[in-house]
Design an enzyme around this catalytic site. Structure first.
Site, PDB file in Angstrom:
ATOM      1  N   ARG A  39      67.814  10.826 -24.168  1.00 37.87           N
ATOM      2  CA  ARG A  39      68.068  11.494 -25.446  1.00 37.87           C
ATOM      3  C   ARG A  39      68.855  12.783 -25.282  1.00 37.87           C
ATOM      4  O   ARG A  39      69.746  13.079 -26.077  1.00 37.87           O
ATOM      5  CB  ARG A  39      66.740  11.751 -26.165  1.00 37.87           C
ATOM      6  N   ASP A  42      55.636  17.758 -41.193  1.00 36.15           N
ATOM      7  CA  ASP A  42      55.998  17.245 -39.872  1.00 36.15           C
ATOM      8  C   ASP A  42      56.871  18.294 -39.193  1.00 36.15           C
ATOM      9  O   ASP A  42      57.466  19.144 -39.867  1.00 36.15           O
ATOM     10  CB  ASP A  42      56.746  15.918 -39.980  1.00 36.15           C
TER      11      ASP A  42
END
Length: 279
Positions: free
Chosen positions: A41, A150
């Protein structure tokens, strides 16, 4: 655009630097087996931004005074996979036991507050909203408020848009789909969009569970499912203590089926596996 070629794997030293940074900023504990995930990533970011090394990217993050770089990093490492009415027995218990208890306790205020902590892309929050809407459909004078938070801005954006592929609706009846969602047409065929009446009772916002909770209201129910597994024991202890403080008297905390409060000090009453109540 010409991308810088990043051919080397992330070193143990760089992995530790990034994992320590992620832990400090979010409490997420990256084990050694996550090294390949981080390499993949972060490597994409290096190529896209023409950075020469992982050290260059690390320095970019820690020297960024806006805080945007660390937010983007946490977006990269957050794993978010969910669907509507996941772990369905929780919603059954919410409907059959918890909401009736809260209505008795809150009969003067006629208000119910729920927190979906670690809401990911919003499926849990909307599942909660549907459950509450269905329960109170003959009692229109109740005020329902769901706070959904979140740490990832990417998943919050999807949650706020409220558009989902039909494959996520296996646990939702056709009746509820027709009542609370709109079918997509043309290039949106196969997707459904949440109706405004459901969105109106949910407030989505970015929130870090390591932060102080004093910016939040008190809650009757806190859902924090499949989130604690990403933290070490000390961080779990801190978060559970703050959850307990944030609950109203007789309020409920619900964690995921892969989680428990075993070996964590708390003043909550064990009701059944994954479900706890404040005195």
């Amino acid at each position: 655009m010409n991308y810088t070629m990043i051919t080397n794997e992330i070193t143990d030293k760089d992995f530790k630097k990034f994992s320590d940074l992620i832990y400090r900023e979010s409490g997420i504990h990256l084990k050694d087996e996550k090294k390949s995930l981080i390499n993949s990533r972060l490597g994409k970011v290096l190529r896209q931004r023409n950075l020469n090394s992982y050290t260059d990217y690390y320095n970019l993050i820690v020297n960024d005074n806006t805080g945007n770089e660390i937010i983007q990093l946490l977006d990269l490492v957050s794993t978010n996979k969910t669907f509507f009415f996941r772990e369905y027995n929780h919603f059954e218990y919410l409907n059959s036991k918890i909401i009736p208890d809260i209505t008795r306790n809150n009969e003067k205020s006629h208000q119910i507050d729920i927190w979906s902590a670690g809401c990911s892309s919003g499926e849990e929050a909307y599942s909660l909203a549907i459950t509450l809407k269905e329960f109170f459909k003959t009692s229109m004078d109740w005020f329902i408020k769901i706070t959904a938070t979140d740490i990832s801005t990417i998943v919050l954006s999807k949650a706020q848009n409220g558009i989902y592929h039909q494959s996520e609706f296996e646990n939702v009846s056709d009746h509820l789909i027709k009542k609370y969602f709109q079918y997509g047409v043309e290039h949106w065929d196969g997707y459904l969009r949440v109706k405004k009446e459901l969105k109106s009772i949910i407030q989505f916002q970015r929130f870090n569970l390591l932060d102080k909770f004093n910016s939040l209201r008190k809650f009757d129910v806190i859902f924090c499912r499949n989130v604690l597994i990403y933290f070490d024991k000390d961080t779990q202890q801190s978060i559970i203590s703050k959850f307990a403080e944030q609950l109203n008297p007789k309020g409920y905390l619900i964690v995921g089926h892969s989680e428990s409060l075993f070996n964590i000090k708390h003043n909550l009453i064990y009701i059944k596996p994954t479900i706890y109540q404040k005195n």
